[in-house]
Write a protein that holds these residues in place. Structure first.
Motif, mmCIF file in Angstrom:
data_model
loop_
_atom_site.group_PDB
_atom_site.id
_atom_site.type_symbol
_atom_site.label_atom_id
_atom_site.label_comp_id
_atom_site.label_asym_id
_atom_site.label_seq_id
_atom_site.Cartn_x
_atom_site.Cartn_y
_atom_site.Cartn_z
ATOM 1 N N GLY A 1 -57.161 -1.522 90.509
ATOM 2 C CA GLY A 1 -57.988 -2.169 89.496
ATOM 3 C C GLY A 1 -58.747 -1.164 88.654
ATOM 4 O O GLY A 1 -58.841 -1.301 87.436
ATOM 5 N N ALA A 2 -59.298 -0.121 89.306
ATOM 6 C CA ALA A 2 -60.042 0.906 88.577
ATOM 7 C C ALA A 2 -59.140 1.660 87.605
ATOM 8 O O ALA A 2 -59.531 1.945 86.471
ATOM 9 C CB ALA A 2 -60.683 1.884 89.561
ATOM 10 N N VAL A 3 -57.924 1.988 88.043
ATOM 11 C CA VAL A 3 -56.997 2.738 87.195
ATOM 12 C C VAL A 3 -56.573 1.899 85.982
ATOM 13 O O VAL A 3 -56.577 2.378 84.843
ATOM 14 C CB VAL A 3 -55.759 3.184 88.002
ATOM 15 C CG1 VAL A 3 -54.687 3.751 87.076
ATOM 16 C CG2 VAL A 3 -56.156 4.212 89.051
ATOM 17 N N THR A 4 -56.244 0.640 86.206
ATOM 18 C CA THR A 4 -55.742 -0.194 85.102
ATOM 19 C C THR A 4 -56.841 -0.547 84.105
ATOM 20 O O THR A 4 -56.578 -0.592 82.896
ATOM 21 C CB THR A 4 -55.081 -1.475 85.640
ATOM 22 O OG1 THR A 4 -55.957 -2.111 86.590
ATOM 23 C CG2 THR A 4 -53.766 -1.160 86.322
ATOM 24 N N ILE A 5 -58.068 -0.793 84.574
ATOM 25 C CA ILE A 5 -59.139 -1.152 83.642
ATOM 26 C C ILE A 5 -59.583 0.059 82.830
ATOM 27 O O ILE A 5 -60.175 -0.069 81.747
ATOM 28 C CB ILE A 5 -60.352 -1.792 84.373
ATOM 29 C CG1 ILE A 5 -61.307 -2.484 83.383
ATOM 30 C CG2 ILE A 5 -61.112 -0.739 85.170
ATOM 31 C CD1 ILE A 5 -60.680 -3.562 82.558
ATOM 32 N N THR A 6 -59.306 1.268 83.324
ATOM 33 C CA THR A 6 -59.579 2.484 82.549
ATOM 34 C C THR A 6 -58.428 2.790 81.594
ATOM 35 O O THR A 6 -58.643 3.135 80.426
ATOM 36 C CB THR A 6 -59.797 3.686 83.482
ATOM 37 O OG1 THR A 6 -60.837 3.376 84.414
ATOM 38 C CG2 THR A 6 -60.207 4.926 82.688
ATOM 39 N N ALA A 7 -57.195 2.652 82.078
ATOM 40 C CA ALA A 7 -56.021 3.012 81.272
ATOM 41 C C ALA A 7 -55.801 2.062 80.099
ATOM 42 O O ALA A 7 -55.379 2.502 79.017
ATOM 43 C CB ALA A 7 -54.775 3.037 82.158
ATOM 44 N N GLY A 8 -56.090 0.772 80.266
ATOM 45 C CA GLY A 8 -55.864 -0.200 79.193
ATOM 46 C C GLY A 8 -56.651 0.120 77.934
ATOM 47 O O GLY A 8 -56.062 0.316 76.852
ATOM 48 N N PRO A 9 -58.000 0.214 78.002
ATOM 49 C CA PRO A 9 -58.773 0.580 76.805
ATOM 50 C C PRO A 9 -58.429 1.968 76.276
ATOM 51 O O PRO A 9 -58.483 2.201 75.067
ATOM 52 C CB PRO A 9 -60.234 0.528 77.305
ATOM 53 C CG PRO A 9 -60.206 -0.428 78.450
ATOM 54 C CD PRO A 9 -58.881 -0.203 79.119
ATOM 55 N N VAL B 1 -50.719 -3.155 80.736
ATOM 56 C CA VAL B 1 -51.647 -2.575 81.717
ATOM 57 C C VAL B 1 -52.815 -3.534 81.985
ATOM 58 O O VAL B 1 -53.229 -3.727 83.138
ATOM 59 C CB VAL B 1 -52.161 -1.209 81.237
ATOM 60 C CG1 VAL B 1 -53.311 -0.723 82.117
ATOM 61 C CG2 VAL B 1 -51.027 -0.180 81.273
ATOM 62 N N LEU B 2 -53.361 -4.149 80.940
ATOM 63 C CA LEU B 2 -54.471 -5.084 81.138
ATOM 64 C C LEU B 2 -54.008 -6.347 81.860
ATOM 65 O O LEU B 2 -54.747 -6.912 82.682
ATOM 66 C CB LEU B 2 -55.091 -5.441 79.783
ATOM 67 C CG LEU B 2 -55.838 -4.290 79.094
ATOM 68 C CD1 LEU B 2 -56.310 -4.711 77.707
ATOM 69 C CD2 LEU B 2 -57.029 -3.832 79.937
ATOM 70 N N ALA B 3 -52.783 -6.798 81.585
ATOM 71 C CA ALA B 3 -52.228 -7.937 82.333
ATOM 72 C C ALA B 3 -52.047 -7.558 83.801
ATOM 73 O O ALA B 3 -52.284 -8.374 84.699
ATOM 74 C CB ALA B 3 -50.900 -8.365 81.716
ATOM 75 N N LEU B 4 -51.638 -6.312 84.028
ATOM 76 C CA LEU B 4 -51.493 -5.829 85.401
ATOM 77 C C LEU B 4 -52.836 -5.807 86.113
ATOM 78 O O LEU B 4 -52.928 -6.123 87.305
ATOM 79 C CB LEU B 4 -50.870 -4.429 85.386
ATOM 80 C CG LEU B 4 -50.579 -3.787 86.748
ATOM 81 C CD1 LEU B 4 -49.616 -4.647 87.559
ATOM 82 C CD2 LEU B 4 -50.017 -2.377 86.563
ATOM 83 N N PHE B 5 -53.905 -5.465 85.378
ATOM 84 C CA PHE B 5 -55.252 -5.490 85.952
ATOM 85 C C PHE B 5 -55.598 -6.893 86.439
ATOM 86 O O PHE B 5 -56.105 -7.073 87.558
ATOM 87 C CB PHE B 5 -56.273 -5.019 84.911
ATOM 88 C CG PHE B 5 -57.707 -5.259 85.315
ATOM 89 C CD1 PHE B 5 -58.313 -4.484 86.286
ATOM 90 C CD2 PHE B 5 -58.441 -6.286 84.729
ATOM 91 C CE1 PHE B 5 -59.630 -4.710 86.672
ATOM 92 C CE2 PHE B 5 -59.755 -6.522 85.098
ATOM 93 C CZ PHE B 5 -60.351 -5.731 86.070
ATOM 94 N N VAL B 6 -55.329 -7.897 85.602
ATOM 95 C CA VAL B 6 -55.607 -9.282 86.000
ATOM 96 C C VAL B 6 -54.796 -9.655 87.237
ATOM 97 O O VAL B 6 -55.314 -10.277 88.181
ATOM 98 C CB VAL B 6 -55.295 -10.243 84.834
ATOM 99 C CG1 VAL B 6 -55.444 -11.697 85.280
ATOM 100 C CG2 VAL B 6 -56.208 -9.958 83.643
ATOM 101 N N PHE B 7 -53.525 -9.258 87.262
ATOM 102 C CA PHE B 7 -52.659 -9.547 88.419
ATOM 103 C C PHE B 7 -53.197 -8.880 89.684
ATOM 104 O O PHE B 7 -53.260 -9.503 90.755
ATOM 105 C CB PHE B 7 -51.236 -9.063 88.122
ATOM 106 C CG PHE B 7 -50.284 -9.235 89.271
ATOM 107 C CD1 PHE B 7 -49.749 -10.476 89.578
ATOM 108 C CD2 PHE B 7 -49.932 -8.149 90.059
ATOM 109 C CE1 PHE B 7 -48.880 -10.635 90.650
ATOM 110 C CE2 PHE B 7 -49.065 -8.292 91.130
ATOM 111 C CZ PHE B 7 -48.536 -9.548 91.426
ATOM 112 N N VAL B 8 -53.593 -7.621 89.557
ATOM 113 C CA VAL B 8 -54.124 -6.876 90.708
ATOM 114 C C VAL B 8 -55.393 -7.532 91.231
ATOM 115 O O VAL B 8 -55.577 -7.695 92.450
ATOM 116 C CB VAL B 8 -54.395 -5.409 90.302
ATOM 117 C CG1 VAL B 8 -55.243 -4.707 91.366
ATOM 118 C CG2 VAL B 8 -53.085 -4.662 90.099
ATOM 119 N N GLU B 9 -56.283 -7.916 90.320
ATOM 120 C CA GLU B 9 -57.544 -8.532 90.753
ATOM 121 C C GLU B 9 -57.291 -9.874 91.433
ATOM 122 O O GLU B 9 -57.995 -10.255 92.366
ATOM 123 C CB GLU B 9 -58.474 -8.720 89.546
ATOM 124 C CG GLU B 9 -58.872 -7.424 88.874
ATOM 125 C CD GLU B 9 -59.453 -6.414 89.850
ATOM 126 O OE1 GLU B 9 -60.624 -6.552 90.225
ATOM 127 O OE2 GLU B 9 -58.716 -5.482 90.258
#
Length: 497
Positions: free
Chosen positions: A210-218, A248-256
């Motif tokens: 979650g930390a990696v994806t929420i940083t990489a998306g923006p 990547v942001l969709a992946l963040f939602v999936f991971v969370e």
């Protein structure tokens, strides 16, 4: 003898006020470094041969790593020991400050700033969690948090003035080097004044994905926006970057959704007012640094004011933001969040539009003053409304998460705001910067680009206005009373919440 853990003590820690002073100094450094760089940007651009597209990464790299990793390291501190994690972050902050000051190229400075943002993401939430753990009495804790919020506001606004003073007197490198002796003193005092503490009831899991994806998306969005004027907005490269960011942001939602210990539990977004408050804070972040970045270039590159002169000029906006914050605080308990947010966004938009006619042969009084006088109170009022909305109706056990989320959205907004206005300025003015740091085209071209950047700030305000009208409640938040105190961090201008 090792200090006892906080959760094993029978009463309040007698060192708590000294610990607050120590941690508050560290927090002040973190917030200061988010804004102190702004006044030194033109000097860095000249000395290190930055392009206009490149120099914004000095701000963006710090903001994105700070924002994207803050929630993750707050969780790490709860699990592995708050003092231990804080000291690790502080040591990294000192090391990265040395690297920033010693940077021999633009690439090295940007990389060092990214590491500095990472260390800030470790320090800020960890320091606050230590303060909360040490102050067990609710009345004392409220006083301590009031001091903490005040430090945030002073640190952010003082950065603009101190940055100019230090840059003119000692050189841009010293805005980083001054962190070193202060950081080393704090590091030495940590074992003496700070007890170790952790959340012993929490499961030992953390959401690295979650930390990696929420940083990489923006980060991908910012890079796509910056390179678009060169590659073309419809080019395969630009479209590919935006597509990657969405994935990547969709992946963040999936991971969370799937994580046993999510960084951001998705259930929190069922609160419509919380969603509206966070989106409003995102637009405030877009607007404030989206305005300050072109403003420092206009004042120093076009009008040829010194860094110190720019810092003094920006104090007008700071003072007016405090006026707006106090007025917003007084009115929100009577009128509700929506009217204050709407009024604040209208003022921010008007401030941006007043800066659009800036002239290459202008002056502070003729071209900048009116915009700053209007923008400032809009910033303060919008910040109050966004923060109250984002924290309204949140259960006590999730208040830390909600506070961290609103800080994260503000910093992401700051980074994307700078990236967007930079892209607009380059596209509108055809602005490039040669190795010497001097504009390759006429000053008029730079001025035209910055004028378009100010117009973009008005667009950000329009987005915030839409959020305020359609997502914020027209009624007073249920947990805001006439005696409610708005955190003093609402006076922040150009920095983190």
């Amino acid at each position: 003898m090792q200090p006892k853990a906080i959760d094993e003590m029978a009463g309040p820690d007698p060192r708590r006020w000294k610990a607050l002073a120590l941690l508050g100094t560290a927090f002040f450094m973190v917030i200061l470094d988010a804004t102190i760089v702004l006044t030194a940007i033109p000097t860095m651009q000249e000395k290190l041969g930055f392009t206009m597209a490149g120099v914004q990464w000095v701000l963006t790299a710090y903001a994105l790593t700070f924002a994207g990793l803050m929630l993750f390291f707050g969780r790490m501190a709860d699990l592995f020991g708050r003092r231990r994690v804080f000291m690790t972050g502080l040591a990294l902050f000192v090391a990265s400050s040395i690297m920033c000051g010693a940077a021999w190229s633009a690439e090295v400075l940007v990389a060092a700033r990214a590491v500095q943002g990472l260390s800030a993401a470790i320090m800020a939430p960890t320091a606050l969690s230590i303060v909360v753990a040490m102050f067990t009495d609710s009345a004392e804790r409220n006083r301590a948090l009031g001091v903490w919020g005040g430090l945030g506001g002073v640190g952010a606004t003082a950065g603009l003035l101190l940055g100019g003073l230090i840059t003119d007197a000692l050189g841009w490198e010293w805005i980083f080097y001054l962190n070193v002796p202060v950081g080393l003193v704090i590091l030495a005092l940590c074992p003496v004044l700070l007890p170790e503490s952790r959340d012993r009831t929490a499961s030992r899991g953390f959401d690295l994905a979650g930390a990696v994806t929420i940083t990489a998306g923006p980060l991908l969005i910012a890079y796509a926006v910056i390179q678009a004027p060169e590659s073309g907005w419809g080019s395969g490269r630009t479209i590919g970057l935006f597509t990657a960011a969405i994935v990547v942001l969709a992946l963040f939602v999936f991971v969370e959704h799937r994580s046993a210990a999510p960084l951001v539990p998705l259930r929190i977004f069922r609160n419509r007012t919380l969603v509206g408050g966070n989106l409003l804070m995102l637009t405030v972040g877009l607007a404030v640094d989206g305005m300050l970045f072109p403003l420092t270039l206009y004042a120093q590159r076009v009008l040829h004011y010194s860094a110190l002169q720019f810092g003094l000029m920006s104090a007008v906006m700071t003072a007016m933001s405090i006026v707006g914050a106090f007025a917003g605080q007084a009115l929100v308990t009577r009128l509700g969040v929506r009217p204050i947010a709407v009024g604040g966004m209208l003022l921010i938009g008007a401030g941006g539009l007043l800066l659009v006619p800036v002239s290459a042969n202008g002056s502070f009084a003729a071209d900048m003053l009116a915009g700053l006088l209007v923008f400032g109170p809009g910033l303060g009022a919008s910040f109050v409304a966004a923060q109250i909305a984002a924290l309204s109706g949140v259960p006590e056990e999730e208040s830390g998460l909600a506070a961290g989320l609103v800080d994260t959205l503000f910093n992401i907004g700051s980074a994307l705001g700078i990236a967007t206005v930079t892209s607009v300025a380059i596209a509108a003015g055809g602005v490039t910067v040669a190795e010497s740091g001097e504009p390759a085209g006429a000053t008029a071209a730079l001025n035209d680009g910055l004028s378009a950047a100010f117009a973009t700030v008005a667009v950000f305000a329009a987005l915030g206005l839409i959020v305020a009208l359609f997502l914020l409640t027209r009624h007073r938040p249920a947990d805001v009373t006439d005696d409610a105190a708005v955190p003093e961090s609402v006076t922040t201008a150009g920095g983190t919440a």
